[in-house]
Design a protein around this motif. Sequence first.
Motif, short mmCIF file in Angstrom:
data_model
loop_
_atom_site.label_atom_id
_atom_site.label_comp_id
_atom_site.label_asym_id
_atom_site.label_seq_id
_atom_site.Cartn_x
_atom_site.Cartn_y
_atom_site.Cartn_z
N CYS A 128 0.83 -1.22 0.00
CA CYS A 128 0.00 0.00 0.00
C CYS A 128 0.86 1.26 0.00
O CYS A 128 0.56 2.23 -0.71
N ASN A 129 1.93 1.26 0.77
CA ASN A 129 2.80 2.44 0.81
C ASN A 129 3.59 2.61 -0.48
O ASN A 129 3.87 3.74 -0.89
N VAL A 130 3.94 1.51 -1.14
CA VAL A 130 4.58 1.62 -2.45
C VAL A 130 3.63 2.24 -3.46
O VAL A 130 4.02 3.10 -4.26
N GLN A 131 2.36 1.82 -3.44
CA GLN A 131 1.36 2.44 -4.31
C GLN A 131 1.17 3.91 -3.98
O GLN A 131 0.98 4.74 -4.88
N SER A 132 1.24 4.24 -2.70
CA SER A 132 1.11 5.63 -2.29
C SER A 132 2.25 6.47 -2.87
O SER A 132 2.04 7.57 -3.39
N ILE A 133 3.47 5.93 -2.81
CA ILE A 133 4.62 6.63 -3.39
C ILE A 133 4.43 6.81 -4.89
O ILE A 133 4.74 7.87 -5.45
N GLY A 172 -2.32 1.27 4.28
CA GLY A 172 -1.08 0.74 4.83
C GLY A 172 -0.95 0.97 6.32
O GLY A 172 -0.49 0.10 7.07
N LEU A 173 -1.39 2.14 6.77
CA LEU A 173 -1.33 2.44 8.20
C LEU A 173 -2.27 1.55 9.00
O LEU A 173 -1.94 1.09 10.10
N ARG A 174 -3.42 1.25 8.44
CA ARG A 174 -4.37 0.37 9.14
C ARG A 174 -3.89 -1.07 9.16
O ARG A 174 -4.25 -1.83 10.07
N ALA A 175 -3.10 -1.46 8.18
CA ALA A 175 -2.48 -2.79 8.24
C ALA A 175 -1.49 -2.86 9.41
O ALA A 175 -1.38 -3.89 10.07
N PHE A 176 -0.80 -1.75 9.68
CA PHE A 176 0.06 -1.70 10.87
C PHE A 176 -0.77 -1.82 12.14
O PHE A 176 -0.37 -2.51 13.09
N TYR A 177 -1.91 -1.14 12.18
CA TYR A 177 -2.77 -1.23 13.36
C TYR A 177 -3.21 -2.68 13.61
O TYR A 177 -3.22 -3.14 14.76
N LEU A 178 -3.58 -3.38 12.54
CA LEU A 178 -4.02 -4.76 12.70
C LEU A 178 -2.87 -5.66 13.15
O LEU A 178 -3.09 -6.63 13.88
N SER A 179 -1.66 -5.32 12.74
CA SER A 179 -0.51 -6.15 13.16
C SER A 179 -0.30 -6.10 14.67
O SER A 179 0.22 -7.05 15.26
#
Length: 257
Positions: A128-133, A172-179
Amino acid sequence: MEILSGAMMMMQKEYLDYVLVPLGLMVFMLYHAWLLYSIQCNSLRTVIGLNAESRQQWVLAMMSDPMKNGVLAIQTIRNNIMASTTLATTAITLTSLIGIFASKASDDHISSTKRISITLCFLVAFLCNVQSIRYYAHVSFLITAPTLRDKRKYMEHIAKTLNLGSHAWSLGLRAFYLSFSFFLWIYGAVPMFGCCCLTSLLLYFLDTTAKITRDIHSNSFRKESGTNNHDAEAALEPDYYPLAGDNVCQNTSVDNV
């Protein structure tokens, strides 16, 4: 007796894993399903929808005077690229560390499932962060290129691309939250379930907007939007530079930019 007691405890732990872990994930997913519904039906009630409109107005403001605001626009987009790069680097680094640890460990299927779940979260965050970039880099070129005749559609395309980059960053940030919840699963199903519920509750307060915030946002843009839109179109129209061969069809094909 001790063996029997130990077996019963193991069965109880597995039972909690099979019950509380799916319940925790269901709470987390149901909250995000509600959030997606709110964004589609009443976007201004959510921070995501409010920020999307703000970014659209920001694009109009920056393109009202591209010669003056070009450096500011590129600097702002570069800051977003740096934030996405940091998260992407962190995610792929943690994924590699988990892979190295997993190759040296030999545990049961529950432990393997925990590691795979954490790894998937970090992989999703990385992608997700790569797509954001990718989207932000695309906007950095488009926002300083006054080459199209249809300025209104061109600016809408840039704002849409910018919002796609921001949405990818949020995923991507919410994937971090789920981790975080999967990390706590290492210590048991109860901490994992509690983390899912607490995270969903905290995200609710972070994702929703108050009425006073919506009123300030709407009144501010209502007063200035007409002037900004007119200035943007008026300022950009004289700066038309044809592409090679003066291909008008190519200039007006905004969706393929």
